[in-house]
Write a protein that holds these residues in place. Sequence first.
Motif, mmCIF file in Angstrom:
data_model
loop_
_atom_site.group_PDB
_atom_site.id
_atom_site.type_symbol
_atom_site.label_atom_id
_atom_site.label_comp_id
_atom_site.label_asym_id
_atom_site.label_seq_id
_atom_site.Cartn_x
_atom_site.Cartn_y
_atom_site.Cartn_z
ATOM 1 N N PHE A 207 46.567 19.574 8.792
ATOM 2 C CA PHE A 207 47.658 18.779 8.258
ATOM 3 C C PHE A 207 48.184 17.812 9.322
ATOM 4 C CE2 PHE A 207 47.361 22.568 5.761
ATOM 5 C CZ PHE A 207 47.685 22.189 4.467
ATOM 6 N N ASP A 208 48.871 16.760 8.855
ATOM 7 C CA ASP A 208 49.495 15.807 9.777
ATOM 8 C C ASP A 208 50.797 16.352 10.343
ATOM 9 O OD1 ASP A 208 47.670 13.455 9.363
ATOM 10 O OD2 ASP A 208 48.403 13.676 7.299
ATOM 11 N N ILE A 209 51.515 17.146 9.533
ATOM 12 C CA ILE A 209 52.817 17.707 9.919
ATOM 13 C C ILE A 209 52.876 19.141 9.406
ATOM 14 C CG2 ILE A 209 55.338 17.559 9.649
ATOM 15 C CD1 ILE A 209 54.958 14.566 9.028
ATOM 16 N N ILE A 210 53.434 20.038 10.212
ATOM 17 C CA ILE A 210 53.698 21.403 9.752
ATOM 18 C C ILE A 210 55.188 21.699 9.898
ATOM 19 C CG2 ILE A 210 53.303 23.870 10.152
ATOM 20 C CD1 ILE A 210 50.498 23.246 11.048
ATOM 21 N N LEU A 211 55.766 22.297 8.857
ATOM 22 C CA LEU A 211 57.145 22.780 8.851
ATOM 23 C C LEU A 211 57.085 24.296 8.721
ATOM 24 C CD1 LEU A 211 58.423 20.265 6.144
ATOM 25 C CD2 LEU A 211 58.407 19.904 8.626
ATOM 26 N N ALA A 212 57.720 25.026 9.629
ATOM 27 C CA ALA A 212 57.655 26.495 9.589
ATOM 28 C C ALA A 212 59.033 27.067 9.901
ATOM 29 C CB ALA A 212 56.622 27.013 10.580
ATOM 30 N N ASN A 213 59.802 27.314 8.852
ATOM 31 C CA ASN A 213 61.129 27.927 8.977
ATOM 32 C C ASN A 213 61.010 29.346 8.423
ATOM 33 O OD1 ASN A 213 63.830 28.542 9.162
ATOM 34 N ND2 ASN A 213 64.447 27.267 7.426
ATOM 35 N N ILE A 214 60.650 30.294 9.289
ATOM 36 C CA ILE A 214 60.370 31.656 8.811
ATOM 37 C C ILE A 214 61.214 32.631 9.623
ATOM 38 C CG2 ILE A 214 58.540 33.285 8.220
ATOM 39 C CD1 ILE A 214 56.548 31.010 8.353
ATOM 40 N N ASN A 215 60.627 33.333 10.547
ATOM 41 C CA ASN A 215 61.392 34.140 11.503
ATOM 42 C C ASN A 215 60.554 34.275 12.774
ATOM 43 O OD1 ASN A 215 59.799 36.703 11.527
ATOM 44 N ND2 ASN A 215 60.505 36.891 9.399
ATOM 45 N N ARG A 216 61.176 34.741 13.821
ATOM 46 C CA ARG A 216 60.534 34.755 15.130
ATOM 47 C C ARG A 216 59.192 35.480 15.121
ATOM 48 N NH1 ARG A 216 62.800 38.742 19.516
ATOM 49 N NH2 ARG A 216 61.722 40.074 18.010
ATOM 50 N N ASN A 217 59.144 36.654 14.532
ATOM 51 C CA ASN A 217 57.929 37.458 14.595
ATOM 52 C C ASN A 217 56.766 36.820 13.851
ATOM 53 O OD1 ASN A 217 59.235 39.343 16.158
ATOM 54 N ND2 ASN A 217 59.828 40.611 14.420
ATOM 55 N N VAL A 218 57.030 36.262 12.687
ATOM 56 C CA VAL A 218 55.963 35.590 11.942
ATOM 57 C C VAL A 218 55.486 34.360 12.708
ATOM 58 C CG1 VAL A 218 55.394 34.350 9.824
ATOM 59 C CG2 VAL A 218 56.731 36.455 9.705
ATOM 60 N N LEU A 219 56.422 33.607 13.268
ATOM 61 C CA LEU A 219 56.038 32.424 14.047
ATOM 62 C C LEU A 219 55.134 32.817 15.215
ATOM 63 C CD1 LEU A 219 59.412 30.437 14.186
ATOM 64 C CD2 LEU A 219 57.483 30.084 12.634
ATOM 65 N N LEU A 220 55.505 33.868 15.919
ATOM 66 C CA LEU A 220 54.703 34.308 17.066
ATOM 67 C C LEU A 220 53.322 34.785 16.625
ATOM 68 C CD1 LEU A 220 57.445 36.248 19.064
ATOM 69 C CD2 LEU A 220 56.478 34.010 19.639
ATOM 70 N N ASP A 221 53.278 35.555 15.533
ATOM 71 C CA ASP A 221 51.995 36.085 15.055
ATOM 72 C C ASP A 221 51.057 34.971 14.592
ATOM 73 O OD1 ASP A 221 52.815 38.656 15.568
ATOM 74 O OD2 ASP A 221 53.342 39.115 13.493
ATOM 75 N N ASP A 222 51.631 33.947 13.942
ATOM 76 C CA ASP A 222 50.796 32.921 13.313
ATOM 77 C C ASP A 222 50.592 31.684 14.183
ATOM 78 O OD1 ASP A 222 50.585 34.567 11.155
ATOM 79 O OD2 ASP A 222 52.003 33.475 9.885
ATOM 80 N N MET A 223 51.120 31.679 15.403
ATOM 81 C CA MET A 223 51.049 30.496 16.258
ATOM 82 C C MET A 223 49.614 29.980 16.441
ATOM 83 S SD MET A 223 53.334 28.524 17.698
ATOM 84 C CE MET A 223 54.769 29.574 17.982
ATOM 85 N N PRO A 224 48.618 30.854 16.715
ATOM 86 C CA PRO A 224 47.248 30.335 16.861
ATOM 87 C C PRO A 224 46.740 29.650 15.591
ATOM 88 C CG PRO A 224 47.420 32.550 17.774
ATOM 89 C CD PRO A 224 48.693 32.305 17.017
ATOM 90 N N ALA A 225 47.142 30.177 14.419
ATOM 91 C CA ALA A 225 46.716 29.560 13.159
ATOM 92 C C ALA A 225 47.360 28.185 12.988
ATOM 93 C CB ALA A 225 47.070 30.464 11.979
ATOM 94 N N TYR A 226 48.631 28.064 13.360
ATOM 95 C CA TYR A 226 49.277 26.753 13.270
ATOM 96 C C TYR A 226 48.523 25.723 14.101
ATOM 97 C CZ TYR A 226 53.305 29.471 11.554
ATOM 98 O OH TYR A 226 54.125 30.311 10.859
ATOM 99 N N ALA A 227 48.061 26.145 15.261
ATOM 100 C CA ALA A 227 47.317 25.224 16.123
ATOM 101 C C ALA A 227 46.022 24.756 15.453
ATOM 102 C CB ALA A 227 47.013 25.892 17.463
ATOM 103 N N ARG A 228 45.378 25.650 14.695
ATOM 104 C CA ARG A 228 44.145 25.277 13.999
ATOM 105 C C ARG A 228 44.405 24.317 12.852
ATOM 106 N NH1 ARG A 228 43.289 30.845 14.126
ATOM 107 N NH2 ARG A 228 43.505 30.999 11.854
ATOM 108 N N TYR A 229 45.567 24.448 12.229
ATOM 109 C CA TYR A 229 45.840 23.686 11.018
ATOM 110 C C TYR A 229 46.682 22.431 11.249
ATOM 111 C CZ TYR A 229 43.836 27.377 8.135
ATOM 112 O OH TYR A 229 42.970 28.272 7.553
#
Length: 278
Positions: A207-229
């Motif tokens: 994606f061109d832009i990612i918005l992720a308003n979730i919670n700290r633990n989910v953000l930390l767990d999914d950080m590598p995936a955000y980098a891929r996407y």
Amino acid sequence: MDYVELRVQAPRELADILVAELAEVGYNTFEDNDEGFCAYIDEDQFSPDDVAEIMARYQGMGEVEYDHRIITRQNWNAEWEKNFEPLVIAERVSVRAPFHAARPDLAHDIVIMPRMSFGTGHHDTTALMLTNQLAVNHQGQRVLDMGCGTGILAVMAAQLGAAAVLAVDVEPWTAENAADNARENNVEGTVEARLGDITALEGEEPFDIILANINRNVLLDDMPAYARYLKPGGPILFSGFYEEDLAQIRAAAEQAGFVYESHLVQNHWVSAIFRQPA
């Protein structure tokens, strides 16, 4: 499925610790108030023993009181309609219900009916994310809204000129609500609501832009995936965590390859902008 609302009265320093502990056992949404905070979890995941154990662990750090109640869809709607007031963010965005008057004097008018979803703009994290979105060029961009709640950030992205927005959430009624709110704001042709977690993105192009308003633990767990996407050069906006958690979020983001740009703070909550290197 209904929610359990856990209402906790505790000093601020202790409240921050308790939020982190409750997130570890499945609580996924938190709202501050003058006396402490409320935490929310699906009814089938609620364990009084888990709560009692966490509270007992911190008995010596300050006086804590807590109780809980079940929030049904009907009760949530009634409570929301009774208390919800129109909101103006950054003097540019109106967030309101269908029964409130429009604000033609403002650049953006977002109409939200939350049902059982969270994200009316009244929580600090949502307001901060909307404010940060105003600083990001969405024109013609393909946007991902992870943990979309009511779909308010997806609607904002569409109003800011996004070509396509994928709004993803793990709760069935939330995905439905996001789709309904997209129709309410006449952006259903731009916003797609999808049920799932990060695995729902399998097969998607970055994606061109990612918005992720979730919670700290989910953000930390999914950080590598955000980098891929996220495409090279693209911004990612995070929120759903406290100011004292920013260092941990930043460390994980930088480890994943993101570059820190800026952050906003409101009532101890943070929204931060990072960017994928070009």
